[in-house]
Scaffold this active site. Structure first.
Site, PDB file in Angstrom:
ATOM      1  N   GLY A  73       4.486  -1.735   0.242  1.00  0.00           N
ATOM      2  CA  GLY A  73       5.582  -1.573   1.215  1.00  0.00           C
ATOM      3  C   GLY A  73       6.319  -2.888   1.435  1.00  0.00           C
ATOM      4  N   ARG A 118       5.351   1.214  -6.143  1.00  0.00           N
ATOM      5  CA  ARG A 118       3.939   1.519  -6.318  1.00  0.00           C
ATOM      6  C   ARG A 118       3.810   1.992  -7.763  1.00  0.00           C
ATOM      7  NH1 ARG A 118       4.758   3.035  -0.653  1.00  0.00           N
ATOM      8  NH2 ARG A 118       3.627   1.481   0.541  1.00  0.00           N
ATOM      9  N   ASP A 165      -3.357  -5.631   0.463  1.00  0.00           N
ATOM     10  CA  ASP A 165      -4.631  -5.760  -0.253  1.00  0.00           C
ATOM     11  C   ASP A 165      -4.714  -4.882  -1.492  1.00  0.00           C
ATOM     12  OD1 ASP A 165      -4.862  -3.455   1.217  1.00  0.00           O
ATOM     13  OD2 ASP A 165      -6.924  -3.835   1.866  1.00  0.00           O
ATOM     14  N   THR A 186       3.171  -7.534   4.957  1.00  0.00           N
ATOM     15  CA  THR A 186       3.179  -6.148   5.460  1.00  0.00           C
ATOM     16  C   THR A 186       3.433  -6.177   6.955  1.00  0.00           C
ATOM     17  OG1 THR A 186       1.849  -4.199   5.983  1.00  0.00           O
ATOM     18  CG2 THR A 186       0.629  -6.197   5.562  1.00  0.00           C
ATOM     19  N   ASP A 234       2.281  -4.161   8.976  1.00  0.00           N
ATOM     20  CA  ASP A 234       1.116  -3.624   9.697  1.00  0.00           C
ATOM     21  C   ASP A 234       0.178  -4.693  10.250  1.00  0.00           C
ATOM     22  OD1 ASP A 234       1.945  -1.060   9.291  1.00  0.00           O
ATOM     23  OD2 ASP A 234       0.678  -0.703   7.549  1.00  0.00           O
ATOM     24  N   ASP A 246      -2.470  -5.955   8.987  1.00  0.00           N
ATOM     25  CA  ASP A 246      -3.852  -5.483   8.871  1.00  0.00           C
ATOM     26  C   ASP A 246      -4.579  -6.155   7.704  1.00  0.00           C
ATOM     27  OD1 ASP A 246      -2.377  -4.319   6.865  1.00  0.00           O
ATOM     28  OD2 ASP A 246      -3.185  -2.305   7.127  1.00  0.00           O
ATOM     29  N   ARG A 259      -0.390   3.409   9.759  1.00  0.00           N
ATOM     30  CA  ARG A 259      -1.198   4.568   9.360  1.00  0.00           C
ATOM     31  C   ARG A 259      -2.676   4.299   9.614  1.00  0.00           C
ATOM     32  NH1 ARG A 259       0.723   6.617   3.701  1.00  0.00           N
ATOM     33  NH2 ARG A 259       2.677   6.818   4.819  1.00  0.00           N
TER      34      ARG A 259
HETATM   35  P1  ADP Z   1      -0.340  -2.741  -0.615  1.00  0.00           P
HETATM   36  O1  ADP Z   1      -0.287  -3.884  -1.550  1.00  0.00           O
HETATM   37  O2  ADP Z   1       0.734  -2.833   0.431  1.00  0.00           O
HETATM   38  O3  ADP Z   1      -1.720  -2.507  -0.045  1.00  0.00           O
HETATM   39  P2  ADP Z   1      -0.666  -0.387  -2.354  1.00  0.00           P
HETATM   40  O4  ADP Z   1      -2.060  -0.105  -1.919  1.00  0.00           O
HETATM   41  O5  ADP Z   1       0.288   0.741  -2.445  1.00  0.00           O
HETATM   42  O6  ADP Z   1       0.094  -1.448  -1.425  1.00  0.00           O
HETATM   43  O7  ADP Z   1      -0.774  -1.108  -3.770  1.00  0.00           O
HETATM   44  C1  ADP Z   1       0.383  -1.519  -4.468  1.00  0.00           C
HETATM   45  C2  ADP Z   1       0.141  -1.380  -5.943  1.00  0.00           C
HETATM   46  O8  ADP Z   1      -0.931  -2.241  -6.352  1.00  0.00           O
HETATM   47  C3  ADP Z   1      -0.288   0.015  -6.415  1.00  0.00           C
HETATM   48  O9  ADP Z   1       0.787   0.914  -6.586  1.00  0.00           O
HETATM   49  C4  ADP Z   1      -0.946  -0.301  -7.743  1.00  0.00           C
HETATM   50  O10 ADP Z   1       0.011  -0.503  -8.749  1.00  0.00           O
HETATM   51  C5  ADP Z   1      -1.637  -1.651  -7.438  1.00  0.00           C
HETATM   52  N1  ADP Z   1      -3.028  -1.411  -7.048  1.00  0.00           N
HETATM   53  C6  ADP Z   1      -3.509  -1.047  -5.838  1.00  0.00           C
HETATM   54  N2  ADP Z   1      -4.849  -0.875  -5.859  1.00  0.00           N
HETATM   55  C7  ADP Z   1      -5.235  -1.121  -7.136  1.00  0.00           C
HETATM   56  C8  ADP Z   1      -6.498  -1.088  -7.805  1.00  0.00           C
HETATM   57  N3  ADP Z   1      -7.628  -0.760  -7.181  1.00  0.00           N
HETATM   58  N4  ADP Z   1      -6.511  -1.400  -9.127  1.00  0.00           N
HETATM   59  C9  ADP Z   1      -5.371  -1.725  -9.773  1.00  0.00           C
HETATM   60  N5  ADP Z   1      -4.155  -1.769  -9.191  1.00  0.00           N
HETATM   61  C10 ADP Z   1      -4.075  -1.472  -7.884  1.00  0.00           C
HETATM   62  O1  F6P Z   2       4.502  -1.001   5.484  1.00  0.00           O
HETATM   63  C1  F6P Z   2       3.336  -0.426   6.025  1.00  0.00           C
HETATM   64  C2  F6P Z   2       3.612   0.984   6.343  1.00  0.00           C
HETATM   65  O2  F6P Z   2       4.765   0.922   7.088  1.00  0.00           O
HETATM   66  C3  F6P Z   2       2.598   1.833   7.089  1.00  0.00           C
HETATM   67  O3  F6P Z   2       2.498   1.604   8.460  1.00  0.00           O
HETATM   68  C4  F6P Z   2       3.042   3.231   6.761  1.00  0.00           C
HETATM   69  O4  F6P Z   2       2.049   4.157   6.922  1.00  0.00           O
HETATM   70  C5  F6P Z   2       3.453   3.074   5.339  1.00  0.00           C
HETATM   71  O5  F6P Z   2       3.851   1.727   5.172  1.00  0.00           O
HETATM   72  C6  F6P Z   2       4.537   4.008   4.898  1.00  0.00           C
HETATM   73  O6  F6P Z   2       5.124   3.539   3.733  1.00  0.00           O
HETATM   74  P1  F6P Z   2       5.891   4.430   2.691  1.00  0.00           P
HETATM   75  O7  F6P Z   2       6.779   5.324   3.469  1.00  0.00           O
HETATM   76  O8  F6P Z   2       6.629   3.442   1.843  1.00  0.00           O
HETATM   77  O9  F6P Z   2       4.845   5.169   1.926  1.00  0.00           O
END
Ligand code: ADP
Ligand code: F6P
Length: 341
Positions: free
Chosen positions: A30, A91, A122, A145, A147, A149, A191
């Site tokens: 995000g 993503r 993370d 982020t 959030d 968090d 969330r």
């Molecule tokens: P955030 O970085 O905000 O936590 P996401 O969890 O959506 O956001 O992760 C962003 C991107 O990082 C994912 O779409 C994916 O491409 C990559 N990613 C997340 N988790 C993993 C994982 N366990 N192994 C490999 N790539 C990952």
């Molecule tokens: O950026 C964090 C966050 O805003 C969360 O609080 C929310 O649940 C999520 O992203 C929604 O993101 P998206 O609509 O891009 O899936």
């Protein structure tokens, strides 16, 4: 687990290595206000150190697609005040697979990029750590982020702007709530984390704050709110984190109507909280973290996230970031409850 980032002061012996070094920067997950200020800081710190730097567009998806362009100080002019991310974000399903990451590593090799600054959450760090383990790419994370968090940093880029945006909305809603003697439910983002709701609720003088970290029984909450109204609270604002209740604030509104015949209004602030001009705090934080991330990489450190605590900048192993959960500020939770009587 956290350590001071002082070990990354400029080291003359590293200068010739730095001059050859080529790093990449991407935003993932995000978006958050202040990401542009972080990109700017990464690019300018790298160039200042004599390194080359390339921007990777659309996160890991753009990396796999080879959507990469070299950047210089002028590529990041006039972006510090802009929300969103000029590199865009995405993503990427393919990056969860070893094959996808192998394609990404091949693109990095094709562009002679040796290391990566990943601005995101993370999930993005899990991907970065795998790229490091499987393909030897040096990686450093920057927490971005709204959030707030992410374990290992007191604050992440975007949080301060998001709470200011949400608080402005709460203040406006309180005006109309008071004029009509109405109960307003304001749903904010989060969330899995109640940090936005907690800060905005306390700063906005909310009568109740519902957080994912404090499980609440929707019917009990509805009964308590209805009772407060009967006991003389003519208008109220209740801040609800989107992940606090199944169905969010709208579900609470429904239960209130069914159980108490009470007609509340609901405002869902949604993605408005993720956009707009980053606050001073977010711009300074992003500048600091972008600078430290590059200094950390150029000092030969990899597999860490840079963050801040009360004493300054810190580095935390990426694995610690996703293996630990950032605690909500429990003192503030109690303060909110006491002040809402
Ligand atoms: P955030 O970085 O905000 O936590 P996401 O969890 O959506 O956001 O992760 C962003 C991107 O990082 C994912 O779409 C994916 O491409 C990559 N990613 C997340 N988790 C993993 C994982 N366990 N192994 C490999 N790539 C990952
Ligand atoms: O950026 C964090 C966050 O805003 C969360 O609080 C929310 O649940 C999520 O992203 C929604 O993101 P998206 O609509 O891009 O899936």
């Amino acid at each position: 687990m956290r350590s001071r980032a002082a070990a990354v002061r400029p080291d003359e012996a590293l200068l010739s290595w730095r001059a050859m070094h080529h790093l990449g920067v991407l935003t993932s997950g995000g978006d958050a206000p202040g990401m542009n200020a972080a990109i700017r800081a990464v690019v300018r710190t790298a160039v200042h150190a004599g390194a080359r730097v390339s921007g990777i567009y659309r996160g890991y998806q753009g990396l796999i697609d080879g959507d990469i362009a070299e950047m210089g100080p002028r590529s990041v002019a006039n972006i510090i005040q802009r929300g969103g991310t000029i590199l865009r974000t995405a993503r990427c399903q393919a990056f969860y697979t070893p094959e996808g990451r192998a394609e990404a590593a091949a693109e990095l090799r094709a562009h002679a990029i040796e290391s990566l600054v990943v601005i995101g959450g993370d999930g993005s760090y899990r991907g970065a750590a795998k790229l490091h383990e499987e393909h030897g790419i040096a990686v450093v994370g920057i927490p971005g982020t709204i959030d707030n968090d992410i374990y290992g940093t007191d604050v992440s880029i975007g949080f301060n702007t998001a709470i200011n945006v949400a608080l402005d909305a709460v203040d406006r809603l309180r005006d109309t709530a008071a004029s009509h003697d109405r109960l307003f439910l304001v749903e904010v983002m989060g969330r899995h984390s109640g940090a936005i709701a907690l800060y905005v609720g306390v700063a906005g003088g909310a009568e109740a704050i519902l957080l994912p970290e404090v499980p609440s029984d929707i019917e009990k909450v509805a009964d308590a709110l209805a009772a407060a109204q009967r006991q003389g609270k003519s208008s109220s604002v209740v801040v609800v984190a989107e992940g606090a209740l199944e169905g969010g604030a709208l579900a609470l509104q429904r239960v209130l109507a069914e159980r108490a015949g009470y007609e509340a209004r609901t405002s869902i602030l949604g993605h408005i909280q993720r956009g707009g001009t980053p606050s001073t705090r977010d711009r300074v934080l992003a500048s600091r973290l972008g600078f430290i991330a590059v200094r950390t990489l150029l000092a030969g450190v990899s597999g860490v996230m840079v963050g801040v605590d009360k004493r300054g900048t810190t580095t935390v192993p990426l694995q610690a970031v996703w293996e630990n959960t950032k605690e909500i500020d429990w003192e503030l939770v109690e303060i909110a409850q006491v002040l809402a009587i």
